[in-house]
Design a protein around this motif. Structure first.
Motif, PDB file in Angstrom:
ATOM      1  N   UNK A 112       0.866  -1.145   0.078  1.00  0.00           N
ATOM      2  CA  UNK A 112      -0.068  -0.001  -0.035  1.00  0.00           C
ATOM      3  C   UNK A 112       0.733   1.235  -0.187  1.00  0.00           C
ATOM      4  N   UNK A 113       1.976   0.972   0.587  1.00  0.00           N
ATOM      5  CA  UNK A 113       2.783   2.365   0.726  1.00  0.00           C
ATOM      6  C   UNK A 113       2.524   3.194   1.894  1.00  0.00           C
ATOM      7  N   UNK A 138      10.619  13.047   8.606  1.00  0.00           N
ATOM      8  CA  UNK A 138      10.137  11.591   8.145  1.00  0.00           C
ATOM      9  C   UNK A 138       8.924  11.829   6.954  1.00  0.00           C
ATOM     10  N   UNK A 139       8.366  12.529   7.306  1.00  0.00           N
ATOM     11  CA  UNK A 139       7.007  12.708   6.342  1.00  0.00           C
ATOM     12  C   UNK A 139       7.609  12.950   4.999  1.00  0.00           C
ATOM     13  N   UNK A 140       8.605  13.996   4.901  1.00  0.00           N
ATOM     14  CA  UNK A 140       9.100  14.410   3.642  1.00  0.00           C
ATOM     15  C   UNK A 140       9.756  13.126   2.870  1.00  0.00           C
ATOM     16  N   UNK A 141      10.627  12.600   3.756  1.00  0.00           N
ATOM     17  CA  UNK A 141      11.247  11.268   3.250  1.00  0.00           C
ATOM     18  C   UNK A 141      10.254  10.202   2.698  1.00  0.00           C
ATOM     19  N   UNK A 142       9.232  10.014   3.417  1.00  0.00           N
ATOM     20  CA  UNK A 142       7.963   9.092   3.211  1.00  0.00           C
ATOM     21  C   UNK A 142       7.402   9.347   1.878  1.00  0.00           C
ATOM     22  N   UNK A 143       7.162  10.513   1.674  1.00  0.00           N
ATOM     23  CA  UNK A 143       6.373  11.078   0.417  1.00  0.00           C
ATOM     24  C   UNK A 143       7.201  11.223  -0.623  1.00  0.00           C
ATOM     25  N   UNK A 144       8.370  11.798  -0.350  1.00  0.00           N
ATOM     26  CA  UNK A 144       9.304  12.224  -1.520  1.00  0.00           C
ATOM     27  C   UNK A 144      10.043  11.156  -2.082  1.00  0.00           C
ATOM     28  N   UNK A 146       9.936   7.637  -0.720  1.00  0.00           N
ATOM     29  CA  UNK A 146       9.438   6.301  -0.383  1.00  0.00           C
ATOM     30  C   UNK A 146       8.146   6.150  -1.299  1.00  0.00           C
ATOM     31  N   UNK A 147       7.661   7.374  -1.823  1.00  0.00           N
ATOM     32  CA  UNK A 147       6.439   7.298  -2.624  1.00  0.00           C
ATOM     33  C   UNK A 147       5.163   6.478  -1.691  1.00  0.00           C
ATOM     34  N   UNK A 148       5.238   7.287  -0.476  1.00  0.00           N
ATOM     35  CA  UNK A 148       3.974   6.812   0.522  1.00  0.00           C
ATOM     36  C   UNK A 148       2.683   7.432  -0.151  1.00  0.00           C
ATOM     37  N   UNK A 195      -3.776  11.222  10.006  1.00  0.00           N
ATOM     38  CA  UNK A 195      -3.240  10.776   8.719  1.00  0.00           C
ATOM     39  C   UNK A 195      -3.134  12.034   7.815  1.00  0.00           C
ATOM     40  N   UNK A 196      -1.888  11.745   7.051  1.00  0.00           N
ATOM     41  CA  UNK A 196      -1.826  12.483   5.849  1.00  0.00           C
ATOM     42  C   UNK A 196      -1.661  11.498   4.648  1.00  0.00           C
ATOM     43  N   UNK A 197      -2.258  11.973   3.365  1.00  0.00           N
ATOM     44  CA  UNK A 197      -2.186  11.169   2.178  1.00  0.00           C
ATOM     45  C   UNK A 197      -1.675  11.838   1.131  1.00  0.00           C
ATOM     46  N   UNK A 198      -1.069  11.279   0.070  1.00  0.00           N
ATOM     47  CA  UNK A 198      -0.304  11.778  -0.789  1.00  0.00           C
ATOM     48  C   UNK A 198      -1.091  12.712  -1.681  1.00  0.00           C
ATOM     49  N   UNK A 199      -0.401  13.856  -2.076  1.00  0.00           N
ATOM     50  CA  UNK A 199      -1.117  14.983  -2.659  1.00  0.00           C
ATOM     51  C   UNK A 199      -1.698  14.617  -4.038  1.00  0.00           C
TER      52      UNK A 199
END
Length: 199
Positions: A112-113, A138-144, A146-148, A195-199
C-alpha cells in the motif's frame, strides 16, 4: 539459488532509504550498532515520561539489552521491515550532538506504501518543537523518497502532547478507535488516528 531467494521487481530491500536526515536542529540516523549504552541512559532518564504510553519502557534497560534492541533495529532497517532512527541534536558544522530520542516509520506496508510515524524525546528537550521536526523530516522522506500513499500517527487519546504534534504537522484526525487496544496498565484504551495522504 532457490526460488525464494530471487529478488522480485519492486522488492523494498532494493530501495535506497536515506541513513541520515538533517533538519534545522536535529540529525536523524539509522540504527548504529554500538549505541546501546547511550540508548540505555536516554531511555532510563525518560522512564517517567514514557511509562504511561510505551510498553517497552516499563523498566530501566541495561546497556546490553539496549544494544540487542539497537542491533535488531539495524537488521530491520537493512531489510526494510521497520525504519527506526536515532534522534541527535545537531552540533556545529553538522556534527552529531547528544542523543535525545528515537523516531521512525513503523507498521510498514510496502504494498500500500503506508507508514506510521512514532517518536519519543528526553524530557529536557521537550516543548521545543523537536518532535514536530522529526515528523516533518520523516514525512518528507516518506512522500518524496518512498512514494508513500499514506502516513499515520496513532496515539492514546489521552496523550495530548503526541496529538498536538500530529495536528501541528498537518495530520488530519480521521477518527477514534474505541477500546482498540490495551494500555500499559492492561485497561482498554482509545486510539486517535491521524493521517496524511499523498497530494
Amino acid at each position: 539459488m532457490n526460488a525464494d531467494s530471487i529478488v522480485q521487481p519492486g522488492d523494498p530491500i532494493l530501495l535506497n532509504v536515506p541513513r541520515e536526515l538533517v533538519g534545522e536542529r536535529l540529525l536523524l540516523t539509522a540504527p548504529q550498532m554500538g549505541l546501546g549504552a547511550e540508548m540505555a541512559v536516554a531511555i532510563s532518564q525518560s522512564l517517567d515520561h514514557l511509562k504511561p504510553w510505551m510498553p517497552w519502557a516499563q523498566d530501566a534497560p541495561t546497556a546490553e539489552s539496549s544494544e540487542a534492541v539497537v542491533r535488531r533495529m539495524h537488521a530491520d532497517f537493512v531489510t526494510r521491515r521497520d525504519l527506526c532512527f536515532h534522534v541527535f541534536l545537531l552540533a556545529a558544522e553538522g556534527r552529531r550532538g547528544r542523543l535525545v530520542g528515537g523516531t521512525g516509520l513503523h507498521r510498514v506496508d510496502w504494498t500500500v506504501r503506508r507508514f506510521e510515524i512514532g517518536y519519543w524525546l528526553r524530557p529536557d528537550v521537550q516543548g521545543q518543537g523537536l518532535a514536530s521536526e522529526c515528523v516533518r523530516l520523516l514525512s518528507r522522506m516518506a512522500f518524496d523518497t518512498l512514494q508513500a500513499r499514506r502516513v499515520e500517527i496513532r496515539c492514546d487519546t489521552r496523550n495530548t502532547r503526541s496529538r498536538a504534534v500530529a495536528e501541528r504537522c498537518g495530520f488530519e484526525l480521521e477518527g477514534v478507535l474505541r477500546r482498540e487496544s490495551l494500555g500499559v496498565d492492561g485497561e482498554p484504551r482509545d486510539t486517535a488516528v491521524y493521517a496524511r495522504i499523498e497530494a
